[in-house]
Design a protein around this motif. Structure first.
Motif, PDB file in Angstrom:
ATOM      1  N   GLU A 237      17.919  -4.005  -2.328  1.00  0.00           N
ATOM      2  CA  GLU A 237      18.776  -5.297  -2.685  1.00  0.00           C
ATOM      3  C   GLU A 237      19.674  -4.709  -3.709  1.00  0.00           C
ATOM      4  OE1 GLU A 237      18.409  -8.001  -1.649  1.00  0.00           O
ATOM      5  OE2 GLU A 237      16.797  -7.385  -0.199  1.00  0.00           O
ATOM      6  N   ASP A 238      19.462  -3.958  -4.438  1.00  0.00           N
ATOM      7  CA  ASP A 238      20.708  -3.667  -5.592  1.00  0.00           C
ATOM      8  C   ASP A 238      21.643  -2.863  -4.612  1.00  0.00           C
ATOM      9  OD1 ASP A 238      19.552  -4.489  -7.745  1.00  0.00           O
ATOM     10  OD2 ASP A 238      18.491  -2.793  -8.458  1.00  0.00           O
ATOM     11  N   LYS A 240      22.614  -3.513  -1.434  1.00  0.00           N
ATOM     12  CA  LYS A 240      23.184  -4.341  -0.981  1.00  0.00           C
ATOM     13  C   LYS A 240      24.248  -5.085  -1.759  1.00  0.00           C
ATOM     14  CE  LYS A 240      19.598  -6.110   0.872  1.00  0.00           C
ATOM     15  NZ  LYS A 240      18.922  -7.242   1.983  1.00  0.00           N
ATOM     16  N   ARG A 241      23.846  -5.455  -2.946  1.00  0.00           N
ATOM     17  CA  ARG A 241      24.539  -6.127  -4.000  1.00  0.00           C
ATOM     18  C   ARG A 241      25.574  -5.112  -4.312  1.00  0.00           C
ATOM     19  NH1 ARG A 241      20.654  -6.848  -7.302  1.00  0.00           N
ATOM     20  NH2 ARG A 241      19.733  -8.699  -6.309  1.00  0.00           N
ATOM     21  N   ASP A 271      19.167  -3.198   5.334  1.00  0.00           N
ATOM     22  CA  ASP A 271      17.989  -3.708   5.439  1.00  0.00           C
ATOM     23  C   ASP A 271      16.854  -2.948   6.386  1.00  0.00           C
ATOM     24  OD1 ASP A 271      18.094  -6.070   3.859  1.00  0.00           O
ATOM     25  OD2 ASP A 271      18.810  -7.265   5.378  1.00  0.00           O
TER      26      ASP A 271
END
Length: 477
Positions: A237-238, A240-241, A271
């Motif tokens: 998630e980090d 992608k951020r 993902d």
């Protein structure tokens, strides 16, 4: 007296001492040693016999078709070779997926590392403008806020994952590391892995992991806490951020940093490639980036293409390193080649060589092509030109990057793919005509990461070369 002198020399010889039987050898040990030596000789003789049988078979059968893949570093040679492997065997990568999984994980981590390096340089430049080494005073960077710095800290474990992956992928003595980043940066210097083409790095990695395939989920220890995929999944998630952050995107735009144009780009598929049970697809293997050194030979017994010949043919594809320092190794392979597939990455018109930042990459491809077409050793060799990375060129031109800003002779022509590709085709054809006016060559616009279209092109290449090989053997007219 001379005999005694020769005896002393023999006894003092290190090789003689090394192969001599042990001084205190028992009769049982002697029998075991002799049996082992006899078995070793039997194996050696069997290998010699098989090599001799192959030489005789090659003389009697159709002559092998030899192809040399040439082009600068990151031109698509290794990807073209992978396509040849898939054509020959659709399951070519089944036993290698564990190795390629690690390479892809390394590609992901190094892409993130490059962005973190950029953040460090921008932060350092903002707080110490007088010590900025790589940026002109006119560049203004958007300020990084506290959230960016926290994001950078949360992604720091990926640097340790990078070190672990590189250690696993490097067979001792068969690889090199090269620094990619500014030594003045605050993060550990980013390094690129380079493996020797002749080294069995994939087999070495699989032995370290205790498996020979990961085609099935049953063959991977998904519960292993030390698997790099665990950290990648936790940081997904980090990552992608970071990749989608508008300020980071602005930083990359200022620095003309476009990771999506480079081999080994997987940030658009985080993902999937960071999922807990990720196994690479064939397309993933084609996109994976691992720099190779030296020259390697790959043999295939190729299936017939559209031509319908009932014969099978032994193909030998030679993959050579494209860096400037490795190009001297090309010449010994020019003799007795059926064809050269020359790959020119035409999307690189706005980039420079990593080994020489003063040289434009497209200009370097022009010079390389000129040296190939003018070489007298290759005057009877079929030439096949792949203007590669057309998908990236199309996207780059559509984004507003102008070819004329880098290739002055392009002039006021339209800045679209059709006009640019036709101009570049004529440019390469003109160099050929200038040095060998009556020579025939084959030309293709390619994106070798596109398996379907590349397979079609290679099938056509295959048919042309098979027919030419038969004609040379006087089997067809």
């Amino acid at each position: 007296m001379p005999t005694s002198k020769r005896l002393r020399v023999s006894e003092d010889d290190p090789l003689t001492r090394a192969i001599a039987p042990p001084s205190y050898e028992t009769p049982t040990e002697r029998e075991e040693r002799i049996a082992a030596e006899q078995e070793a000789k039997r194996v050696s003789d069997a290998i010699d016999e098989e090599l001799n049988r192959q030489r005789i078979s090659e003389k009697k059968g159709p002559k092998a078709i030899k192809i040399l893949l040439l082009g600068q570093s990151e031109s698509g040679k290794s990807t073209t070779l992978k396509n040849f492997q898939l054509m020959n065997s659709p399951k070519a990568f089944r036993s290698e997926r564990a190795s390629w999984r690690a390479v892809i994980q390394l590609n992901v981590v190094q892409s993130i590392h490059a962005i973190l390096d950029l953040m460090s340089r921008a932060h350092s430049s903002a707080h110490n403008p007088s010590t900025s080494m790589n940026h002109t005073p006119s560049k203004e960077y958007p300020p990084l806020n506290s959230e960016h710095l926290k994001l950078k800290m949360r992604l720091a474990p990926l640097l340790q994952v990078e070190a672990v992956l590189m250690k696993k992928l490097l067979p001792n003595g068969h690889a090199q590391l090269s620094n990619l980043a500014n030594p003045a940066q605050s993060l550990p210097s980013q390094q690129e892995i380079s493996v020797n083409s002749s080294a069995g790095w994939k087999n070495t990695f699989n032995r370290l992991m205790g498996r020979n395939s990961c085609d099935s989920a049953d063959l991977i220890d998904w519960s292993d806490p030390d698997d790099p995929g665990v950290v990648l999944n936790a940081c997904a998630e980090d990552m992608k951020r970071l990749w989608t952050d508008p300020i980071i995107r602005k930083l990359m735009e200022i620095e003309k940093m476009r990771p999506e144009e480079m081999a080994g780009f997987f940030l658009d598929a985080l993902d999937r490639v960071t999922s807990p049970r990720y196994i690479p697809t064939d397309d993933d293997v084609l996109r994976a980036r691992l720099k190779t050194l030296g020259v390697s030979e790959h043999r295939f017994t190729m299936k017939t293409g559209h031509m319908g010949s009932p014969m099978s043919h032994d193909w030998r594809v030679f993959d050579v390193g494209g860096q400037r320092s490795l190009r001297a190794a090309w010449v010994p392979y020019f003799d007795d080649m059926n064809a050269i597939i020359f790959l020119a990455p035409i999307s690189c018109f706005d980039q420079v060589l990593q080994e020489d930042p003063s040289v434009n990459r497209l200009a370097d491809s022009f010079l390389l092509w000129k040296s190939i077409v003018s070489n007298p050793l290759l005057k009877k060799t079929e030439l096949i030109l792949f203007l590669n990375k057309c998908d990236i060129l199309r996207a780059k031109l559509a984004s507003g990057i102008r070819l004329a800003d880098y290739i002055v002779s392009y002039g006021s022509r339209p800045n679209d793919f059709e006009s640019a590709s036709q101009y570049l085709k004529k440019k390469f054809a003109g160099l050929l005509k200038e040095h060998t006016p009556d020579r025939l060559y084959y030309f293709h616009l390619t994106s070798v990461t596109d398996t379907k279209s590349t397979t079609y092109i290679l099938e056509n290449v295959q048919d042309v070369l098979v027919r030419d090989n038969l004609r040379r053997s006087a089997l067809v007219t």
